[in-house]
Design a protein around this motif. Structure first.
Motif, mmCIF file in Angstrom:
data_model
loop_
_atom_site.group_PDB
_atom_site.id
_atom_site.type_symbol
_atom_site.label_atom_id
_atom_site.label_comp_id
_atom_site.label_asym_id
_atom_site.label_seq_id
_atom_site.Cartn_x
_atom_site.Cartn_y
_atom_site.Cartn_z
ATOM 1 N N ILE A 48 -39.494 42.305 39.107
ATOM 2 C CA ILE A 48 -39.442 40.893 39.461
ATOM 3 C C ILE A 48 -38.751 40.783 40.799
ATOM 4 O O ILE A 48 -37.595 41.171 40.930
ATOM 5 N N MET A 84 -36.854 38.998 42.995
ATOM 6 C CA MET A 84 -36.045 37.781 43.031
ATOM 7 C C MET A 84 -35.908 37.228 44.445
ATOM 8 O O MET A 84 -35.451 36.106 44.635
ATOM 9 N N HIS A 117 -34.061 49.861 34.775
ATOM 10 C CA HIS A 117 -35.045 48.884 35.228
ATOM 11 C C HIS A 117 -34.369 47.638 35.791
ATOM 12 O O HIS A 117 -35.002 46.801 36.398
ATOM 13 N N LEU A 122 -34.116 44.699 39.985
ATOM 14 C CA LEU A 122 -33.847 43.271 39.798
ATOM 15 C C LEU A 122 -32.574 42.890 40.555
ATOM 16 O O LEU A 122 -32.533 41.914 41.307
ATOM 17 N N LEU A 168 -37.242 29.790 41.316
ATOM 18 C CA LEU A 168 -37.011 29.671 39.879
ATOM 19 C C LEU A 168 -38.243 29.132 39.180
ATOM 20 O O LEU A 168 -38.611 29.574 38.087
ATOM 21 N N LEU A 227 -40.828 31.834 38.889
ATOM 22 C CA LEU A 227 -40.479 32.736 37.794
ATOM 23 C C LEU A 227 -40.869 32.122 36.456
ATOM 24 O O LEU A 227 -41.431 32.788 35.578
ATOM 25 N N ILE A 255 -43.689 33.638 33.578
ATOM 26 C CA ILE A 255 -43.383 33.875 32.158
ATOM 27 C C ILE A 255 -44.304 33.019 31.305
ATOM 28 O O ILE A 255 -44.881 33.466 30.317
ATOM 29 N N MET A 304 -46.783 37.562 32.260
ATOM 30 C CA MET A 304 -46.357 38.407 33.371
ATOM 31 C C MET A 304 -47.524 39.226 33.910
ATOM 32 O O MET A 304 -48.255 39.849 33.150
ATOM 33 N N PHE A 336 -37.998 25.147 32.704
ATOM 34 C CA PHE A 336 -37.236 26.064 31.866
ATOM 35 C C PHE A 336 -37.300 25.709 30.408
ATOM 36 O O PHE A 336 -37.250 26.582 29.539
ATOM 37 N N ILE A 342 -40.333 27.408 29.407
ATOM 38 C CA ILE A 342 -40.177 28.852 29.155
ATOM 39 C C ILE A 342 -39.629 29.089 27.772
ATOM 40 O O ILE A 342 -40.115 29.947 27.047
ATOM 41 N N LEU A 391 -41.555 31.161 24.987
ATOM 42 C CA LEU A 391 -41.013 32.422 24.477
ATOM 43 C C LEU A 391 -40.944 32.395 22.956
ATOM 44 O O LEU A 391 -41.113 33.414 22.302
ATOM 45 N N LEU A 392 -40.686 31.222 22.410
ATOM 46 C CA LEU A 392 -40.615 31.108 20.958
ATOM 47 C C LEU A 392 -42.000 31.140 20.332
ATOM 48 O O LEU A 392 -42.220 31.777 19.308
ATOM 49 N N PRO A 409 -44.825 34.687 22.820
ATOM 50 C CA PRO A 409 -43.907 35.452 23.663
ATOM 51 C C PRO A 409 -44.566 36.181 24.840
ATOM 52 O O PRO A 409 -43.886 36.499 25.809
ATOM 53 N N ARG A 410 -45.857 36.463 24.783
ATOM 54 C CA ARG A 410 -46.468 37.152 25.914
ATOM 55 C C ARG A 410 -46.952 36.179 26.989
ATOM 56 O O ARG A 410 -47.586 36.598 27.950
ATOM 57 N N LEU A 419 -29.358 42.233 30.965
ATOM 58 C CA LEU A 419 -28.778 41.511 32.085
ATOM 59 C C LEU A 419 -28.830 40.018 31.797
ATOM 60 O O LEU A 419 -29.897 39.458 31.578
ATOM 61 N N PRO A 473 -34.363 33.799 21.048
ATOM 62 C CA PRO A 473 -35.748 33.845 21.540
ATOM 63 C C PRO A 473 -35.942 34.852 22.663
ATOM 64 O O PRO A 473 -36.962 35.533 22.727
ATOM 65 N N ARG A 529 -36.118 38.892 21.909
ATOM 66 C CA ARG A 529 -37.278 39.504 21.279
ATOM 67 C C ARG A 529 -38.090 40.240 22.331
ATOM 68 O O ARG A 529 -38.982 40.998 22.010
ATOM 69 N N LEU A 530 -37.786 40.005 23.582
ATOM 70 C CA LEU A 530 -38.571 40.572 24.676
ATOM 71 C C LEU A 530 -37.702 41.474 25.529
ATOM 72 O O LEU A 530 -36.541 41.676 25.257
ATOM 73 N N VAL A 589 -35.996 41.883 31.317
ATOM 74 C CA VAL A 589 -36.346 41.047 32.445
ATOM 75 C C VAL A 589 -36.509 39.591 32.013
ATOM 76 O O VAL A 589 -36.061 38.663 32.680
ATOM 77 N N TYR A 590 -37.132 39.406 30.832
ATOM 78 C CA TYR A 590 -37.291 38.052 30.321
ATOM 79 C C TYR A 590 -35.938 37.419 30.070
ATOM 80 O O TYR A 590 -35.730 36.246 30.324
ATOM 81 N N ILE A 606 -34.390 36.101 33.247
ATOM 82 C CA ILE A 606 -34.969 34.859 33.752
ATOM 83 C C ILE A 606 -34.705 33.697 32.812
ATOM 84 O O ILE A 606 -34.393 32.583 33.243
ATOM 85 N N LEU A 656 -31.256 32.616 33.395
ATOM 86 C CA LEU A 656 -31.217 31.897 34.671
ATOM 87 C C LEU A 656 -31.695 30.465 34.458
ATOM 88 O O LEU A 656 -31.085 29.500 34.921
ATOM 89 N N GLY A 657 -32.801 30.336 33.715
ATOM 90 C CA GLY A 657 -33.350 29.025 33.415
ATOM 91 C C GLY A 657 -32.388 28.192 32.601
ATOM 92 O O GLY A 657 -32.195 27.004 32.866
ATOM 93 N N VAL A 703 -31.047 24.440 33.416
ATOM 94 C CA VAL A 703 -31.185 23.314 32.489
ATOM 95 C C VAL A 703 -29.818 22.701 32.233
ATOM 96 O O VAL A 703 -29.631 21.477 32.271
#
Lengths: 294, 315
Positions: free
Chosen positions: A33, A35, A93, A97, A225, A228, A232, A236, A270, A273, A277-278, A281-282, B36, B83, B86-87, B90-91, B94, B97-98, B102
């Motif tokens: 990613i 940034m 990894h 970042l 932001l 990003l 998501i 990705m 956000f 997101i 994600l909930l 998730p992909r 992270l 949430p 689960r990933l 990197v997720y 972010i 960050l989000g 918020v």
């Protein structure tokens, strides 16, 4: 009113999509990613602003200038912040970042030193030209933004799917080592990816200047932001996900501001997101290629 | 004047150093599972606002407010962590960050509760409150040779020092426990850890919410040391600053981020001319560290060398 907002939303969505594509390209190839993309985008906007507003040159020159500046920044980013980390045994990894976060903070504050914290006017010569179709007012700038975003997206999709370089890039994305064994100069492909992604950021920067008429040293962060959030949301590394996600975010932000509260505008991305994600998730298009999009 | 070197300015820098050290530890805890988090500034904000609002609007005693703020931040950590965890990491970066963004939007917009962009002022300051209590019992700082502002700053410093030592000791102890070994295993290889029967998600959420709780704790202490908080204190830049403490100092040993926080708080204060270029330097530092010394300045090998030379038995 509704149609006006629809057009505003689509325009904004087009810009978001281009910003998000910059992230998606780099992520697709490098699994990184970037940034710093938001800040590179911001430098594109400043380059465009200096050329258009300060030097009074025509808009195409601004695009070329912004592309030159951001492409060079992409090259430097790859050379000094990404390549030294690549292929090092045991490198986490998170390393890339963190190093791109470093570049982003560096660039944001360099911009602060160079341009100050205030807003800079971005004057487009034909900002006031508009025409009315029935009840809807469309500005020429909006049409231009839409046209450029569509061209850029189509060009990228064609380049990736039809050209030899695009194929090499996809091979590199698939598997770095194998692509290297099969004769792809992977280092060159990676550099090309970062440079192209950054240049797209530069174009998006000029488009943002045209759309909002002003820029400042904070747009890199806020736009970054959102980019990003979109990747998501869209999945990705998915090119179509970035386009659809950008459009959805642009529309929902415009409508929330028009019919709701403007204070929470920047939070929408956000909340989206966390929800995605909930639920999925992909991301929207982060599935197997066959189901990705028909 | 006696004890002139003990001036409130030096003590305040030292106090910020300690708060930053706690923040450094908070990101270290999450990093120790290889995750992270860029949300620690947000969790710090939750702790700070909770403590500030409880004491200014509901007259809750300071220690209770600090405890409540920390717990609230920890609970928020669980909510954000589940949430995201689960990933892949990197997720998480972010999403956190989000979360910070918020939260900032909420702090600015929910004016009736948070005071909007202006923030919360007149938060009871720990040192002043203690001085007032002590004065009620007939104590005067002059009796121990201190002026009252020296006494106030010194009290704050000592409380923070105690809190920092407790936090470091707790997590040092934790790293040698079953939980700490699970963290280390997850950091080295998540799938191998899962195969060995470690409930990976549980420990990741645990580490994440511990980090959040500690950030909230630091935030609450911050609120009661400066007596003023605003949304501007808990932005993305704060999150990056916390990250820099860990990356520069080192994220493999708990003393790394403590050193990083101490060093990076004192140096810009000591060299005023640098201070202006602080964030530019932070940016360079992150890149250079990742390229040349990704484990940070302090790593276990360095600590071993120190220990050996301390005992005078070179190996």
């Amino acid at each position: 009113m509704f149609l006006d907002q629809l057009i505003n939303g689509i325009t904004l969505g087009g810009i978001y999509a281009i910003v998000a594509l910059g992230y998606t390209l780099v992520f697709g190839v490098l699994d990184i990613i970037n940034m710093a993309h938001g800040e590179i985008f911001m430098f594109g906007a400043f380059a465009g602003m200096l050329i258009v507003s300060k030097a009074g040159a025509p808009l195409p020159v601004a695009f070329l200038g912004a592309i030159a500046v951001t492409a060079a920044m992409g090259l430097l980013l790859e050379r000094f912040a990404l390549r030294p980390l690549r292929g090092r045994p045991g490198a986490s990894h998170l390393a890339s970042l963190i190093s791109t976060i470093g570049v982003s903070i560096l660039l944001e504050n360099v911009a602060h030193k160079l341009f100050g914290a205030g807003n800079h006017l971005f004057e487009t010569p034909f900002a006031e030209i508009s025409f009315t179709v029935g009840p809807v007012t469309i500005y020429l700038v909006q049409l231009l933004i839409l046209l450029i975003s569509l061209l850029l997206m189509a060009g990228l999709a064609l380049w990736l799917s039809r050209t030899r370089a695009g194929k090499a890039l996809r091979a590199t994305a698939e598997n770095l080592e194998t692509a290297g064994l099969l004769g792809v100069d992977t280092n060159r492909m990676i550099t090309a990816t970062v440079v192209i992604a950054s240049a797209m950021g530069g174009v998006a920067g000029v488009l943002v200047g045209m759309a909002f008429n002003y820029i400042n040293n904070q747009i890199g962060l806020s736009m970054g932001l959102k980019g990003l959030a979109i990747i998501i949301f869209g999945g990705m590394g998915s090119v179509y996900g970035a386009m659809a996600g950008g459009l959805i975010l642009g529309l929902s932000e415009t409508f929330v501001v028009a019919y709701g509260s403007s204070g929470y505008r920047d939070a929408i991305a956000f909340v989206a997101i966390i929800v995605i994600l909930l639920v999925k998730p992909r991301g929207l298009f982060g599935q197997a290629p066959a189901e990705a999009r028909r | 004047m006696p004890l002139e070197w003990l001036n409130p300015y030096h003590l305040q820098v030292a106090s910020f150093m300690l708060i930053n050290a706690i923040l450094g530890v908070s990101i270290y805890v999450t990093l120790s599972t290889g995750q992270l988090s860029l949300g620690n500034a947000g969790f710090m904000g939750i702790g700070a606002y909770a403590a500030a609002l409880l004491s200014t609007q509901h007259q809750v005693p300071i220690p209770v407010g600090i405890l409540a703020g920390s717990l609230l931040a920890g609970a928020a950590g669980i909510l954000v962590g589940i949430p995201s965890l689960r990933l892949s990491g990197v997720y998480l970066a972010i999403a956190t960050l989000g979360f910070g963004e918020v939260l900032r939007a909420v702090l600015i917009n929910w004016e009736s509760l948070t005071g909007g962009a202006v923030g919360v002022a007149a938060i009871p300051q720990m040192g002043r409150v203690i001085l007032a209590r002590a004065a009620d019992r007939g104590f005067s700082p002059e009796s121990v040779g201190l002026q009252s502002n020296q006494f106030i700053s010194l009290t704050v410093f000592l409380i923070l020092l105690l809190c920092t030592i407790l936090a470091v000791a707790f997590f040092l102890r934790l790293s040698r426990s079953r939980v700490g070994r699970a963290y280390a295993a997850i950091r080295l290889d998540e799938s191998a850890a899962a195969a060995a029967g470690i409930p990976v998600t549980y420990y990741k959420v645990l580490a994440f919410s511990q980090g959040a709780l500690l950030s909230g704790f630091a935030g609450a202490l911050f609120a009661h040391s400066t007596s003023f908080v605003s949304p501007g204190d808990f932005t993305y830049h704060r999150a990056v600053e916390i990250l820099v403490f860990a990356v520069f100092g080192g994220s493999e040993h708990i003393l790394g981020p403590v050193f990083g926080a101490a060093f990076l708080t004192v140096v810009p204060e000591a060299l005023r001319s640098i201070s202006e270029y602080r964030y530019i330097l932070y940016g360079l530092l992150l890149v250079v560290m990742m390229v040349y010394r990704p484990q940070g300045v302090v790593d276990p090998a360095l600590l071993r060398r120190f220990r050996r030379s301390g005992k005078g038995t070179p190996a």
